[in-house]
Design a protein around this motif. Sequence first.
Motif, PDB file in Angstrom:
ATOM      1  N   LYS A 180       0.801  -1.259  -0.032  1.00 41.80           N
ATOM      2  CA  LYS A 180       0.154  -0.124  -0.124  1.00 41.80           C
ATOM      3  C   LYS A 180       0.823   1.169  -0.119  1.00 41.80           C
ATOM      4  CE  LYS A 180      -3.653  -2.149   2.467  1.00 41.80           C
ATOM      5  NZ  LYS A 180      -4.700  -2.193   3.567  1.00 41.80           N
ATOM      6  N   PRO A 181       0.456   2.127  -0.788  1.00 45.02           N
ATOM      7  CA  PRO A 181       1.238   3.413  -0.770  1.00 45.02           C
ATOM      8  C   PRO A 181       1.112   4.139   0.214  1.00 45.02           C
ATOM      9  CG  PRO A 181      -0.523   3.863  -2.145  1.00 45.02           C
ATOM     10  CD  PRO A 181      -0.429   2.338  -1.465  1.00 45.02           C
ATOM     11  N   SER A 182       2.399   4.835   0.858  1.00 46.02           N
ATOM     12  CA  SER A 182       2.243   5.834   1.894  1.00 46.02           C
ATOM     13  C   SER A 182       1.209   7.041   1.653  1.00 46.02           C
ATOM     14  CB  SER A 182       3.726   6.171   2.305  1.00 46.02           C
ATOM     15  OG  SER A 182       3.975   7.076   1.239  1.00 46.02           O
ATOM     16  N   PRO A 183       0.746   7.747   2.729  1.00 43.45           N
ATOM     17  CA  PRO A 183       0.034   8.789   2.554  1.00 43.45           C
ATOM     18  C   PRO A 183       1.001   9.874   1.873  1.00 43.45           C
ATOM     19  CG  PRO A 183      -0.222   8.034   4.872  1.00 43.45           C
ATOM     20  CD  PRO A 183       0.843   7.143   4.224  1.00 43.45           C
ATOM     21  N   LEU A 184       2.034   9.975   1.860  1.00 41.90           N
ATOM     22  CA  LEU A 184       2.763  10.990   1.265  1.00 41.90           C
ATOM     23  C   LEU A 184       2.852  10.672  -0.175  1.00 41.90           C
ATOM     24  CD1 LEU A 184       4.675  13.406   0.889  1.00 41.90           C
ATOM     25  CD2 LEU A 184       6.685  11.936   1.756  1.00 41.90           C
ATOM     26  N   ARG A 185       3.144   9.325  -0.655  1.00 38.07           N
ATOM     27  CA  ARG A 185       3.120   9.190  -1.920  1.00 38.07           C
ATOM     28  C   ARG A 185       1.839   9.354  -2.653  1.00 38.07           C
ATOM     29  NH1 ARG A 185       6.740   5.151  -0.328  1.00 38.07           N
ATOM     30  NH2 ARG A 185       8.682   5.332  -1.464  1.00 38.07           N
ATOM     31  N   ILE A 186       0.638   9.270  -2.035  1.00 33.47           N
ATOM     32  CA  ILE A 186      -0.791   9.323  -2.389  1.00 33.47           C
ATOM     33  C   ILE A 186      -0.929  10.790  -2.804  1.00 33.47           C
ATOM     34  CG2 ILE A 186      -3.101   9.092  -1.862  1.00 33.47           C
ATOM     35  CD1 ILE A 186      -2.727   6.716  -0.284  1.00 33.47           C
ATOM     36  N   ILE A 187      -0.449  11.559  -1.818  1.00 33.00           N
ATOM     37  CA  ILE A 187      -0.444  13.179  -1.936  1.00 33.00           C
ATOM     38  C   ILE A 187       0.059  13.577  -3.234  1.00 33.00           C
ATOM     39  CG2 ILE A 187      -0.257  15.348  -0.908  1.00 33.00           C
ATOM     40  CD1 ILE A 187      -0.630  13.995   1.746  1.00 33.00           C
ATOM     41  N   LEU A 243       9.514   1.629  -5.785  1.00 33.33           N
ATOM     42  CA  LEU A 243      10.422   2.369  -6.828  1.00 33.33           C
ATOM     43  C   LEU A 243       9.280   2.599  -7.920  1.00 33.33           C
ATOM     44  CD1 LEU A 243      12.905   3.210  -8.270  1.00 33.33           C
ATOM     45  CD2 LEU A 243      13.280   0.611  -8.862  1.00 33.33           C
ATOM     46  N   LEU A 244       8.382   1.820  -8.216  1.00 36.25           N
ATOM     47  CA  LEU A 244       7.430   1.991  -9.530  1.00 36.25           C
ATOM     48  C   LEU A 244       6.652   3.153  -9.048  1.00 36.25           C
ATOM     49  CD1 LEU A 244       6.369  -1.640 -10.506  1.00 36.25           C
ATOM     50  CD2 LEU A 244       8.068  -0.128 -11.460  1.00 36.25           C
ATOM     51  N   TYR A 245       6.243   3.292  -7.829  1.00 38.86           N
ATOM     52  CA  TYR A 245       5.486   4.560  -7.297  1.00 38.86           C
ATOM     53  C   TYR A 245       6.326   5.734  -7.413  1.00 38.86           C
ATOM     54  CZ  TYR A 245       2.210   1.304  -4.844  1.00 38.86           C
ATOM     55  OH  TYR A 245       1.305   0.269  -4.691  1.00 38.86           O
ATOM     56  N   ASP A 246       7.809   5.529  -6.974  1.00 34.73           N
ATOM     57  CA  ASP A 246       8.365   6.836  -7.096  1.00 34.73           C
ATOM     58  C   ASP A 246       8.626   7.341  -8.455  1.00 34.73           C
ATOM     59  OD1 ASP A 246       8.399   6.923  -4.384  1.00 34.73           O
ATOM     60  OD2 ASP A 246      10.366   5.852  -4.074  1.00 34.73           O
ATOM     61  N   ILE A 247       8.923   6.340  -9.551  1.00 40.48           N
ATOM     62  CA  ILE A 247       9.280   6.638 -10.841  1.00 40.48           C
ATOM     63  C   ILE A 247       7.983   7.230 -11.625  1.00 40.48           C
ATOM     64  CG2 ILE A 247       9.340   5.410 -13.230  1.00 40.48           C
ATOM     65  CD1 ILE A 247      11.394   3.489 -11.734  1.00 40.48           C
ATOM     66  N   GLY A 248       6.805   6.735 -11.137  1.00 45.65           N
ATOM     67  CA  GLY A 248       5.491   7.562 -11.815  1.00 45.65           C
ATOM     68  C   GLY A 248       5.256   8.688 -11.259  1.00 45.65           C
ATOM     69  N   ILE A 249       5.505   8.926  -9.880  1.00 50.09           N
ATOM     70  CA  ILE A 249       5.334  10.166  -9.403  1.00 50.09           C
ATOM     71  C   ILE A 249       6.318  11.282  -9.999  1.00 50.09           C
ATOM     72  CG2 ILE A 249       5.725  11.589  -7.247  1.00 50.09           C
ATOM     73  CD1 ILE A 249       4.401   9.204  -5.594  1.00 50.09           C
ATOM     74  N   MET A 250       7.579  10.873 -10.107  1.00 55.18           N
ATOM     75  CA  MET A 250       8.580  11.819 -10.466  1.00 55.18           C
ATOM     76  C   MET A 250       8.032  12.291 -12.187  1.00 55.18           C
ATOM     77  SD  MET A 250      12.366  10.875  -8.978  1.00 55.18           S
ATOM     78  CE  MET A 250      12.155   9.095  -9.641  1.00 55.18           C
ATOM     79  N   MET A 251       7.652  11.306 -12.676  1.00 56.90           N
ATOM     80  CA  MET A 251       7.227  11.621 -14.138  1.00 56.90           C
ATOM     81  C   MET A 251       6.116  12.382 -14.147  1.00 56.90           C
ATOM     82  SD  MET A 251       9.890  10.200 -16.007  1.00 56.90           S
ATOM     83  CE  MET A 251       9.025  10.449 -17.463  1.00 56.90           C
ATOM     84  N   ALA A 252       5.182  12.013 -13.475  1.00 60.84           N
ATOM     85  CA  ALA A 252       3.991  12.856 -13.247  1.00 60.84           C
ATOM     86  C   ALA A 252       4.399  14.386 -12.921  1.00 60.84           C
ATOM     87  CB  ALA A 252       2.954  12.508 -12.344  1.00 60.84           C
ATOM     88  N   TRP A 253       5.194  14.591 -11.991  1.00 65.81           N
ATOM     89  CA  TRP A 253       5.573  15.901 -11.891  1.00 65.81           C
ATOM     90  C   TRP A 253       6.412  16.684 -12.821  1.00 65.81           C
ATOM     91  CZ3 TRP A 253       4.754  19.258  -7.592  1.00 65.81           C
ATOM     92  CH2 TRP A 253       3.768  18.768  -6.750  1.00 65.81           C
ATOM     93  N   PRO A 279       0.657   7.260 -11.999  1.00 64.95           N
ATOM     94  CA  PRO A 279       0.963   6.700 -10.418  1.00 64.95           C
ATOM     95  C   PRO A 279      -0.207   6.135  -9.609  1.00 64.95           C
ATOM     96  CG  PRO A 279       1.927   8.813 -10.843  1.00 64.95           C
ATOM     97  CD  PRO A 279       1.010   8.710 -12.027  1.00 64.95           C
ATOM     98  N   LEU A 280      -1.441   6.981 -10.073  1.00 73.06           N
ATOM     99  CA  LEU A 280      -2.489   6.377  -9.064  1.00 73.06           C
ATOM    100  C   LEU A 280      -3.241   5.155  -9.708  1.00 73.06           C
ATOM    101  CD1 LEU A 280      -4.258   9.935  -8.918  1.00 73.06           C
ATOM    102  CD2 LEU A 280      -3.269   8.445  -7.176  1.00 73.06           C
ATOM    103  N   ILE A 281      -2.846   4.998 -10.970  1.00 77.95           N
ATOM    104  CA  ILE A 281      -3.176   3.963 -11.604  1.00 77.95           C
ATOM    105  C   ILE A 281      -2.322   2.681 -11.184  1.00 77.95           C
ATOM    106  CG2 ILE A 281      -3.285   2.547 -13.935  1.00 77.95           C
ATOM    107  CD1 ILE A 281      -4.114   5.172 -15.057  1.00 77.95           C
ATOM    108  N   PHE A 282      -1.147   2.891 -11.163  1.00 80.49           N
ATOM    109  CA  PHE A 282      -0.173   1.976 -10.573  1.00 80.49           C
ATOM    110  C   PHE A 282      -0.455   1.407  -9.456  1.00 80.49           C
ATOM    111  CE2 PHE A 282       3.540   3.581 -13.155  1.00 80.49           C
ATOM    112  CZ  PHE A 282       3.253   2.951 -14.295  1.00 80.49           C
ATOM    113  N   MET A 283      -1.041   2.333  -8.485  1.00 79.14           N
ATOM    114  CA  MET A 283      -1.489   2.203  -7.078  1.00 79.14           C
ATOM    115  C   MET A 283      -2.456   1.114  -7.007  1.00 79.14           C
ATOM    116  SD  MET A 283      -0.433   5.888  -5.234  1.00 79.14           S
ATOM    117  CE  MET A 283       1.119   6.519  -5.383  1.00 79.14           C
ATOM    118  N   LEU A 284      -3.442   1.423  -7.808  1.00 79.32           N
ATOM    119  CA  LEU A 284      -4.804   0.926  -7.683  1.00 79.32           C
ATOM    120  C   LEU A 284      -4.846  -0.392  -8.299  1.00 79.32           C
ATOM    121  CD1 LEU A 284      -7.803   0.692  -7.393  1.00 79.32           C
ATOM    122  CD2 LEU A 284      -7.855   1.587  -9.723  1.00 79.32           C
ATOM    123  N   VAL A 285      -3.739  -0.833  -9.257  1.00 79.00           N
ATOM    124  CA  VAL A 285      -3.563  -2.016  -9.916  1.00 79.00           C
ATOM    125  C   VAL A 285      -2.780  -2.967  -8.846  1.00 79.00           C
ATOM    126  CG1 VAL A 285      -1.721  -3.406 -11.398  1.00 79.00           C
ATOM    127  CG2 VAL A 285      -3.269  -1.329 -12.302  1.00 79.00           C
TER     128      VAL A 285
END
Length: 291
Positions: A129-136, A221-231, A194-200
Motif C-alpha cells: 500500500k502506498p504511503s499517505p505522502l506518496r498518495i498526496i 520504486l515503481l510508485y516513485d518513478i511514476g510520481i517523478m514522471m507525473a511531476w 501513478p494512481l493507476i499503478f497504486m490501484l493495480v
Amino acid sequence: MNMITCVISVFIGLILIITGIILYLFAERIPRNLLFGFRIGYTLSSKKLWVKYNRLSGIVLVFIGLVTLFLPLFISNIMVLILILLGLIIVSTITLTYMASREAKQELSFETVGLGVAGRRIWRIMPVKPSPLRIILAVLPPLLSIILTLYLLPYLPNLIPVHYDISGAPNRWDTLNDFLKITFPFIIGIECLPLIFMLVEIKAPMIFYAPRLPKKKFVNLLYDIGIMMAWLVMLVYIDILYYAINNKHIIPMTMFTVLILIVVAIILVEITWLTIRWKKNWGMLKYNSYG
C-alpha cells in the motif's frame, strides 16, 4: 498527410515490429529479467509462461506496429495517433495480463513465491500500500493541472503552442478546441499513471511481483518513478499554459533539460541496482521445475 506525423509513425511502427519479432523468435533464449520482455509477476515466476507470453506479446507488437505504419493515411493529428497507439498497447497489455493470471493460478498455485512461507498461493501475495505522502504526491499533478486549466481558460488564446524546438521556440500549435479535447486529456492521463499503478497493485499485487526481490522496495520504486514522471509532465504542462498566455517560458529550456536528466539518472541508478540484486539472487537459486 502530415509529414511529421508520418515520420513519427513510421519510426514507432518499425521499433514495435522489430521488438515484436525479437520477442517471438528469441523467446526461449531471453532470460527472465526486469528490463526486456513481458515482465509481470506471473511470467517472471515461470519459464513456461515467460516464453509463451513473450511470444504472444511479440505477435501483438508486430500487429500494433503494422497498424501504426498505416495510421497516418487516416489521421494527421499526432496526438490522436499517440492516443490510439497507447489505447492499443493498454488494451493488449490488460488482455495478456488477464490471460497470464488465469493460467498462472493453475500452473503455479502451490509454488513457493519467495516470501518465506512455503506453499503460499501465488495470488495471495499481499499488496504494497502506498504511503499517505506518496498518495498526496500522486494526486497533486492531475489535480493542479485541472484547477489551473479551469482558472486560465478565459485567458487562453485560440492557438496553443504544444511543441518547441531546441531553442524553445514553438513549432507546432493546437487550436484551443483540439487542445482541450486531445492534449489536455492526454496530459491528465499521463499524470494519473501513478494512481493507476497504486490501484493495480492493491487489486492485483502479483502483477508487480518480482521473484527474489523485496517486493516493497520494488513496488515503491515503481510508485516513485511514476510520481517523478507525473511531476515532470505537470511542469511541462504549466510551461505550455504560461507560454500560451505570456509568450515566454516559465522554466528555461536548459534548466528543464538538466532536471529531466537528473530524474532519468536517478531512475536508471535505482533500476540498475535492483536488476543487479535480482540477477544475483536469481543466480544463487536453480530454476524451479517450470524454469
